[in-house]
Structures are given as structure tokens and as C-alpha cells.
Design a protein around this motif. Structure first.
Motif, PDB file in Angstrom:
ATOM      1  N   THR A 119      48.562  39.325  35.930  1.00  0.00           N
ATOM      2  CA  THR A 119      47.912  38.792  37.131  1.00  0.00           C
ATOM      3  C   THR A 119      48.967  38.147  38.020  1.00  0.00           C
ATOM      4  OG1 THR A 119      45.869  38.360  35.902  1.00  0.00           O
ATOM      5  CG2 THR A 119      46.145  37.233  38.014  1.00  0.00           C
TER       6      THR A 119
ATOM      7  N   THR B  84      49.703  35.951  41.433  1.00  0.00           N
ATOM      8  CA  THR B  84      49.167  35.041  42.445  1.00  0.00           C
ATOM      9  C   THR B  84      50.280  34.730  43.431  1.00  0.00           C
ATOM     10  OG1 THR B  84      47.648  34.048  40.851  1.00  0.00           O
ATOM     11  CG2 THR B  84      48.078  32.811  42.873  1.00  0.00           C
TER      12      THR B  84
ATOM     13  N   THR C 181      45.461  37.043  45.068  1.00  0.00           N
ATOM     14  CA  THR C 181      45.572  37.234  43.622  1.00  0.00           C
ATOM     15  C   THR C 181      45.116  38.647  43.291  1.00  0.00           C
ATOM     16  OG1 THR C 181      45.146  34.895  43.160  1.00  0.00           O
ATOM     17  CG2 THR C 181      44.789  36.443  41.358  1.00  0.00           C
TER      18      THR C 181
ATOM     19  N   GLY D 217      55.082  32.089  44.194  1.00  0.00           N
ATOM     20  CA  GLY D 217      53.914  32.573  43.473  1.00  0.00           C
ATOM     21  C   GLY D 217      54.190  32.596  41.983  1.00  0.00           C
TER      22      GLY D 217
END
Length: 263
Positions: free
Chosen positions: A168, A170, A175, A249
């Protein structure tokens, strides 16, 4: 009749006698006027040319001398500083790559605050960095040669297969989950892979992830050690949370890896 002629002759002589001084005065007046104008004009022109020319030349020279040197000095310092910072970036990149891939790297040259350095000191510092970059480039070239040899003939623990899942990303207000990826790494190798939201199409939602399998059997993701691989153990896994390359991020994921025998 004789009296009349005598009268006319006397009248003519009288008129001539009276008119001659008048013509002489007019001629003299005109001559004096012309001479006076000529004498007045000549000195004025000479005075103007004498006063103006030296003043203009002196002012221009003084102005150029007072402004050229400071500007040239500032420009020279700026140029030297740019060269120094460029070499610093190269040296730091080589240091990081060697540290990740081999577990060690020569110490970076110690450079003082650039703003406090003279031009000679900046030149000396730049030369130190150039020498460092040249030396580490040679070390990296030798490392690449060893990686090529391992690719041809891999010993036990020289080759691993990595499966990247559950990743994942972000970044800012966005996201997204990346598509799973699988690949093989040789001991000492470092390369980047592109994480995408959709693997089939070019997508603005993407992020680079750098994975390194170091010569010391460490698994490094974006400059962070997440696991040490046991060459005698076939399978293993590791969770990781690392920063993106711009440090704005985060990437959270899981790696499954196993040692691969030479095929």
C-alpha cells in the motif's frame, strides 16, 4: 549758363565730399562686426571640447572599475559552489549504494559549511570529492563484475526469488494498492521496480521501490534493512514500512523470499 554749370559742379563736389565718410563708416562697422563675431565664436567652441571630453572618459572608466570586480568575484564563487555541490551529490550517492550493496563504504570527505569557504578552499574540497567519486566508481565497477560472475555461476545463497504482495502506497492525499510483483535478485545487486495501481496500463498512481540483496545477505528496501537472509534456509518473509524516495509518503508491504538453486 556758366554760372549754372559752376553751381552743378560745386553741388556734385559737395555731395561727394559728404558721402565718402559715411561709406567708410559703414564699411568699418561691418568689418568690426564680422571680426567681433569670429573672435567670439572661436574660443567658445574650443572651450566646450576641452571641458567635456576628459570628464566623460574619466567617469566611465571609474564606474567600470568599481563595479566589474565585485560582480566577477560573486559569479566565480557561485560557479565553484555549484561544482562542489554536484560532486557532493555524486559522492553521497556512491556512498549510499556501496553501503547498501556491500555493507561498507569509504568515509565521505569532511566538508565545512560552503558559505564560509574561500574560492581556494572550495577548489580543494571539490578536488577531494572528485577523488572520492573516482575511487568509489572503481569499487562499484568491481562489484558489478562480481555480480555478473554470480549470475553466470551462482553458489548457494547467491540467488533469491522475491514475491512482493500486499503493498500500500500513501503519498499526499492519495492511497493505492500496488499489483503483486515477483523477481529474482543476485547477491550484491540493487535495482528499482515500479509499483502501479494497474499493471496493464500507464497509471499516474505509481511509485518506485528500490530492493537490494547485499553481499552480506541483507535485504534492503529503500535504504532500510528489513531482513537478513539465511542462505541455508529455503523460505522466509518480512514486513516493511519505508519512506518514499522524496520522503513525502510511505510504502507498507510484505516480501516473501526464498533461496533459489542455480538453474
Amino acid at each position: 549758363m556758366l554760372i549754372l554749370r559752376s553751381g552743378l559742379l560745386l553741388a556734385t563736389l559737395f555731395i561727394s565730399a559728404c558721402s565718402m565718410p559715411i561709406f567708410q563708416d559703414l564699411s568699418t562697422s561691418k568689418t568690426d562686426s564680422v571680426d567681433q563675431n569670429v573672435s567670439n565664436n572661436t574660443p567658445v567652441e574650443s572651450t566646450k571640447s576641452t571641458d567635456v571630453a576628459p570628464t566623460t572618459s574619466t567617469n566611465d572608466n571609474t564606474s567600470n572599475e568599481s563595479t566589474s570586480n565585485p560582480l566577477n568575484n560573486v559569479s566565480s564563487i557561485d560557479s565553484l559552489t555549484k561544482q562542489l555541490r554536484a560532486q557532493q551529490a555524486l559522492a553521497k550517492a556512491n556512498y549510499t549504494e556501496l553501503t547498501n550493496r556491500t555493507g561498507k563504504a569509504p568515509q565521505l570527505p569532511s566538508i565545512s559549511n560552503v558559505n564560509n569557504l574561500s574560492s581556494n578552499q572550495i577548489n580543494d574540497a571539490t578536488q577531494q570529492l572528485r577523488s572520492y567519486v573516482s575511487k568509489t566508481n572503481s569499487t562499484l565497477a568491481s562489484l558489478n563484475a562480481r555480480v555478473d560472475d554470480r549470475q553466470k555461476v551462482a553458489l548457494n545463497g547467491d540467488l533469491i526469488r522475491i514475491f512482493l504482495s500486499e503493498t500500500t502506497i500513501t503519498h499526499g492525499n492519495q492511497t493505492f494498492k500496488a499489483q503483486p510483483l515477483v523477481g529474482q535478485w543476485i547477491r550484491g545487486e540493487s535495482r528499482a521496480i515500479r509499483l502501479k495501481d494497474n499493471i496493464l496500463f500507464e497509471d499516474p498512481k505509481s511509485e518506485d521501490l528500490n530492493i537490494t540483496f547485499s553481499e552480506t545477505y541483507q535485504l534492503i528496501v529503500n535504504n532500510k534493512v528489513i531482513a537478513t537472509i539465511n542462505p541455508n534456509r529455503e523460505k522466509n518473509d518480512a514486513d516493511f514500512t519505508v519512506a518514499t524516495h522524496d520522503n513525502k509518503g510511505s510504502i507498507v508491504g510484505r516480501l516473501d523470499f526464498r533461496v533459489v538453486d542455480d538453474e
